[in-house]
Scaffold this active site. Structure first.
Site, PDB file in Angstrom:
ATOM      1  N   ASN A   9      26.583-103.656   6.095  1.00 62.38           N
ATOM      2  CA  ASN A   9      27.687-103.715   5.339  1.00 62.38           C
ATOM      3  C   ASN A   9      28.558-102.651   6.033  1.00 62.38           C
ATOM      4  OD1 ASN A   9      30.009-103.569   3.924  1.00 62.38           O
ATOM      5  ND2 ASN A   9      28.862-102.712   1.832  1.00 62.38           N
ATOM      6  N   LYS A  11      31.458-101.965   5.926  1.00 64.31           N
ATOM      7  CA  LYS A  11      32.658-101.364   5.008  1.00 64.31           C
ATOM      8  C   LYS A  11      33.833-101.374   5.910  1.00 64.31           C
ATOM      9  CE  LYS A  11      29.023 -99.121   2.439  1.00 64.31           C
ATOM     10  NZ  LYS A  11      28.616 -97.954   1.495  1.00 64.31           N
ATOM     11  N   HIS A  95      30.109-105.283  -4.875  1.00 70.51           N
ATOM     12  CA  HIS A  95      29.607-104.046  -4.498  1.00 70.51           C
ATOM     13  C   HIS A  95      30.278-102.719  -5.485  1.00 70.51           C
ATOM     14  CE1 HIS A  95      29.286-100.474  -1.884  1.00 70.51           C
ATOM     15  NE2 HIS A  95      28.238-101.207  -1.196  1.00 70.51           N
ATOM     16  N   GLU A  97      31.546-100.208  -4.778  1.00 70.76           N
ATOM     17  CA  GLU A  97      32.961 -99.738  -4.411  1.00 70.76           C
ATOM     18  C   GLU A  97      33.934-100.388  -4.649  1.00 70.76           C
ATOM     19  OE1 GLU A  97      31.988 -99.282  -0.199  1.00 70.76           O
ATOM     20  OE2 GLU A  97      30.590 -97.457  -0.670  1.00 70.76           O
ATOM     21  N   GLU A 167      21.876-101.625  -5.781  1.00 65.65           N
ATOM     22  CA  GLU A 167      22.428-100.412  -5.175  1.00 65.65           C
ATOM     23  C   GLU A 167      22.814 -99.319  -6.111  1.00 65.65           C
ATOM     24  OE1 GLU A 167      23.861-101.356  -0.948  1.00 65.65           O
ATOM     25  OE2 GLU A 167      25.515-101.744  -2.205  1.00 65.65           O
ATOM     26  N   GLY A 173      25.672 -93.531   0.450  1.00 61.72           N
ATOM     27  CA  GLY A 173      26.212 -92.659   1.325  1.00 61.72           C
ATOM     28  C   GLY A 173      26.208 -91.283   1.096  1.00 61.72           C
ATOM     29  N   SER A 212      21.482 -95.436   1.304  1.00 60.11           N
ATOM     30  CA  SER A 212      20.743 -94.568   2.266  1.00 60.11           C
ATOM     31  C   SER A 212      19.446 -94.926   2.742  1.00 60.11           C
ATOM     32  CB  SER A 212      20.549 -92.967   1.553  1.00 60.11           C
ATOM     33  OG  SER A 212      22.057 -92.536   1.165  1.00 60.11           O
TER      34      SER A 212
HETATM   35  P1  13P Z   1      24.780 -96.429   2.797  1.00 60.27           P
HETATM   36  O1  13P Z   1      23.625 -97.147   3.392  1.00 60.27           O
HETATM   37  O2  13P Z   1      25.700 -95.817   3.545  1.00 60.27           O
HETATM   38  O3  13P Z   1      24.171 -95.501   1.747  1.00 60.27           O
HETATM   39  O4  13P Z   1      25.282 -97.615   2.070  1.00 60.27           O
HETATM   40  C1  13P Z   1      24.757 -98.397   1.059  1.00 60.27           C
HETATM   41  C2  13P Z   1      25.805 -99.449   0.769  1.00 60.27           C
HETATM   42  O5  13P Z   1      26.621 -99.404   0.035  1.00 60.27           O
HETATM   43  C3  13P Z   1      25.480-100.924   1.356  1.00 60.27           C
HETATM   44  O6  13P Z   1      26.434-101.805   0.932  1.00 60.27           O
END
Ligand code: 13P
Length: 253
Positions: A9, A11, A95, A97, A167, A173, A212
């Site tokens: 992803n 982002k 997601h 976010e 997740e 992150g 992560s």
């Molecule tokens: P990270 O791997 O940066 O923690 O992000 C995970 C994520 O949100 C994947 O959709």
């Protein structure tokens, strides 16, 4: 036997030049394993170009979100049919976010899931609890609510054409990965909840872990019986890092 999926992803990161280099790096080093599917989810403006770059390879393409509507006066939105048109097979829905920053409700996520499948896309349904929810013992309740909002409206049979991603928000992150045991507990729980509705679907549905994931912790996570790969954020932006995770899955296949 369930295959692994390692999904990147991206982002809101990248540029035409950076994406070209990243895709070239992935294509050059992709494990030649039937047991792992690799997927990239670039930002919307780059999907069509990415589709051209990966044409003829085993690398798959997904988007990061989608509208629940088919077409019409929805300024700024992207229809599921448009994602298919430019070569996407997958799309992330729900997601954390999107839920937290853009106010996507459980009902909106369910509608996106249904719309994506109607257009022939495979939704990757993301679920997961916040730190506060985990610390107050609500992890399973939150995950159940997010999952059931979709299963109640779409039906458990639709999981035949979907992927689930667990997740935990506190691991995204932050560099704080869920331990393999913590992740396995929730994955096992999700499979049990699905199994109460449909045993066959429960054993077939792929459940990815995200938060992560890096080259050095992927093997521990993917070695757990109910973890079928990863949804990778930060570590999907460098081909070496992404490939290290892909190779960890391939080695277990
Ligand atoms: P990270 O791997 O940066 O923690 O992000 C995970 C994520 O949100 C994947 O959709």
């Amino acid at each position: 036997m369930r295959k692994f999926i390692v999904a990147g992803n991206w982002k809101m990161n990248g540029s035409l030049a950076a994406n070209d280099a990243l895709i070239a790096g992935i294509l050059a080093g992709m494990p030649d394993s039937e047991n792992v599917d690799l997927l990239i989810c670039p930002p919307m403006p780059y999907l069509a170009t990415a589709a051209d770059k990966i044409a003829g390879s085993r690398l798959k393409l997904g988007a990061q979100t989608v509208s629940e509507h088919e077409s019409g006066a929805y300024t700024g939105e992207t229809a599921p049919s448009m994602l298919r048109d430019v070569g996407c097979e997958f799309v992330l829905v729900g997601h954390s976010e999107r839920r937290a920053l853009y106010g996507e409700s459980a009902q909106a996520v369910a509608a996106k899931y249904v719309a994506a499948q109607s257009a022939g896309l495979i939704p990757v349904l993301c679920v997961g609890e916040s730190l506060e929810e985990r610390e107050s013992g609500k992890t399973e309740q939150v995950v159940d609510e997010q999952l059931n909002a979709v299963l109640d409206s779409a039906g458990v049979a639709t999981l035949a054409n979907a992927v689930i991603a667990y997740e935990p928000v506190w691991a995204i992150g932050t560099g704080k990965t869920a331990s393999p045991e913590q992740a396995q507990d929730v994955h096992e729980h999700i499979r049990r909840v699905v199994g109460e509705l449909d045993e066959t679907m429960a054993s077939a549905v792929q459940i990815l872990y995200g938060g992560s994931v890096k080259g050095d912790n992927a093997a521990g996570l993917f070695g757990k019986p109910d973890i079928d790969g990863g949804l990778i954020g930060g570590a999907s932006l460098k081909s070496e890092d992404f490939l290290a995770i892909a190779n960890a899955a391939a080695a277990l296949g």
